[in-house]
Structures are given as C-alpha cells and as structure tokens.
Design a protein around this motif. Structure first.
Motif, PDB file in Angstrom:
ATOM      1  N   VAL A   1       0.652  -0.971  -0.015  1.00 41.26           N
ATOM      2  CA  VAL A   1       0.025   0.061   0.209  1.00 41.26           C
ATOM      3  C   VAL A   1       1.020   1.307   0.122  1.00 41.26           C
ATOM      4  O   VAL A   1       0.599   2.340  -0.717  1.00 41.26           O
ATOM      5  CB  VAL A   1      -1.004   0.177   1.093  1.00 41.26           C
ATOM      6  N   SER A   2       1.987   1.291   0.793  1.00 42.42           N
ATOM      7  CA  SER A   2       2.899   2.467   0.993  1.00 42.42           C
ATOM      8  C   SER A   2       3.464   2.676  -0.691  1.00 42.42           C
ATOM      9  O   SER A   2       3.494   3.788  -0.859  1.00 42.42           O
ATOM     10  CB  SER A   2       3.902   2.047   1.912  1.00 42.42           C
ATOM     11  N   GLU A   3       3.831   1.615  -1.258  1.00 47.07           N
ATOM     12  CA  GLU A   3       4.389   1.746  -2.626  1.00 47.07           C
ATOM     13  C   GLU A   3       3.334   2.308  -3.620  1.00 47.07           C
ATOM     14  O   GLU A   3       3.655   3.237  -4.502  1.00 47.07           O
ATOM     15  CB  GLU A   3       4.872   0.372  -3.274  1.00 47.07           C
ATOM     16  N   ILE A   4       2.194   1.730  -3.358  1.00 48.75           N
ATOM     17  CA  ILE A   4       1.070   2.423  -4.533  1.00 48.75           C
ATOM     18  C   ILE A   4       0.937   3.859  -4.112  1.00 48.75           C
ATOM     19  O   ILE A   4       0.886   4.561  -5.011  1.00 48.75           O
ATOM     20  CB  ILE A   4      -0.204   1.677  -3.963  1.00 48.75           C
ATOM     21  N   ILE A   5       0.801   4.172  -2.912  1.00 42.98           N
ATOM     22  CA  ILE A   5       0.505   5.732  -2.496  1.00 42.98           C
ATOM     23  C   ILE A   5       1.833   6.568  -2.872  1.00 42.98           C
ATOM     24  O   ILE A   5       1.517   7.657  -3.217  1.00 42.98           O
ATOM     25  CB  ILE A   5      -0.007   5.781  -1.113  1.00 42.98           C
TER      26      ILE A   5
END
Length: 255
Positions: free
Chosen positions: A102-106
């Motif tokens: 999720v951190s990478e997506i955001i």
C-alpha cells in the motif's frame, strides 16, 4: 554521448512546442508522461507495469486528467479521498496486500501522479517555463560547477558524482536565471524571488536524489529505455516532478 545529445535536443524541442501551444494537446502529453512514469515505477516496485497497484494509479491519473480537462475542477478533493480510501480498503480486505504494498502504491500516486498533475494545472501559464528553467538550469549549472570545482561529495551513498560545490553552483545559477525570468515579466519582488529560487533549486536536487535513491535501492541503472541515452521518462523528469508544485504554489500564494 551523440545519442544522448540528439535525444535531448529532439525531446526538448517536442516539449517546448507542446508547452508553447498548450491546450488539450499539452494535457494529453502530460497525461501520457504520467502514465509512463506510473508504468516505470510499477515495474520497479511490483515487477509488473499492470499490477493492480499500477491500475489504481492509472485510474487516479485518469480521474485527475478528466477533472482538469473538464469543468469539474472542484472534484479534486473527492478524487483524492476516493483514491486513498480504495487503497486502505484493499489493504484491509485483501489478505495478500501488506502495508509495504500500500505504501508503494501511494508513493507512486503521490510522486508520479499528484506531483506531475501540477504541470497540467499550469497549462498555458507563462510560469510553466519557469519549471523547465529551474529543473534543467539548476542541473546544468550544478553539473559544470561540479566538474570544474567539485571536491566535497554531497551524498555519495546515493549519488557518488554530486558535490557540495556543484549544488551551490546549481543554486546560484538557478537564482540568476529566475531573476532574469521575473525581470522579463516585470515582477520585482526580489526578496521573495531569491528565497523561492534557492528553495526551488533545492527541491530540484531533491527530485534528482529521490530518483537516484530508488534506483540504488532496487539495483537498477535507469527506469526505462524510452529515451535513448537518457533512460526512462523518470530519468529525465525526476527534477520537474519536484519543481512543478513549488512553482505552482509560489505563484498562487506569493505573486
């Protein structure tokens, strides 16, 4: 080197022409650049340019493009809320999605989509040229100053070739170019301009170092091969991504 120069001249002429004419074509070009940047980062983070994390960011880019290209420009807050909410819901209900994913997506959504969105916001504004002047001017002055006077490394763990002397040269050169630009527009708020120029140059270098750190952490030389001699889109627009918001908000709140 010859290939690098030819690509740089051709690419620079294309972007200059698109910026000069502005309008819908400009928005389409920067929307395309945004999607390519999403693809390049998704290949690095997920090893798949069409991973569902990439698709979420393509949708975010489409939403912002539609919001900018139509009369629904007050929808930005809603689109941003939906984007963040979807990512959080996927994290909660998809057992295969961890906080790192999720951190990478955001991260991609912030870095490639939101930052680049500011270039679309400056469509047909004279200040979009200031983004290019700062991003490429700062880089050029830093390069030649570093070559001539560089002795002390700036951040060798991330970018071994950058020097403190080069960074100072980039800041001074950027300030000089900015003063010429604002003088051409008959704007003489010199105190604000100097503070802005120094800050914008630092952000330009931060953009370059951000891209370098990503490549170093993931063990890659370039983000792609689209631009012969330069690498991928992010290899050429890394500084622009950071400078565009700085220019936009400076113009919005201080001029």
């Amino acid at each position: 080197m010859r290939q690098r120069v030819l690509t740089g001249v051709a690419g620079g002429a294309f972007i200059a022409a698109v910026t000069y004419f502005g309008g819908t074509i400009y928005d389409f070009v920067y929307f395309g650049i945004t999607c390519i940047a999403i693809y390049e980062l998704s290949k690095v983070f997920f090893n798949d340019g069409f991973d569902y994390g990439a698709i979420v960011n393509y949708m975010f880019a489409i939403a912002l493009f539609v919001e900018k290209a139509t009369k629904y420009q007050h929808f930005f807050d809603l689109f941003l809320f939906l984007y963040i909410s979807i990512n959080f819901l996927v994290f909660v209900f998809n057992k295969k999605t961890d906080i790192k994913k999720v951190s990478e997506i955001i991260f991609i959504g912030t870095y490639a989509v939101f930052f680049m969105y500011h270039m679309m916001l400056m469509n047909s504004s004279p200040y979009v040229w200031l983004v290019y002047i700062i991003a490429f001017g700062s880089d050029t002055f830093a390069y030649f100053t570093g070559k001539l006077l560089g002795r002390h490394k700036l951040y060798p763990e991330v970018s071994p070739n950058k020097t403190i002397e080069g960074a100072i040269g980039g800041i001074i050169g950027c300030t000089f170019l900015s003063l010429i630009f604002f003088n051409y527009l008959s704007i003489n708020k010199y105190f604000y301009i100097i503070i802005f120029s120094v800050s914008a140059s630092v952000f330009s270098m931060a953009g370059d170092l951000t891209a370098s750190k990503i490549k170093r952490e993931y063990g890659i030389k370039d983000f792609g091969y689209l631009l012969p001699g330069h690498g991928g889109i992010l290899d050429r627009f890394d500084s622009v991504l950071f400078v565009a918001p700085v220019v936009f908000y400076f113009v919005q709140y201080f001029l």
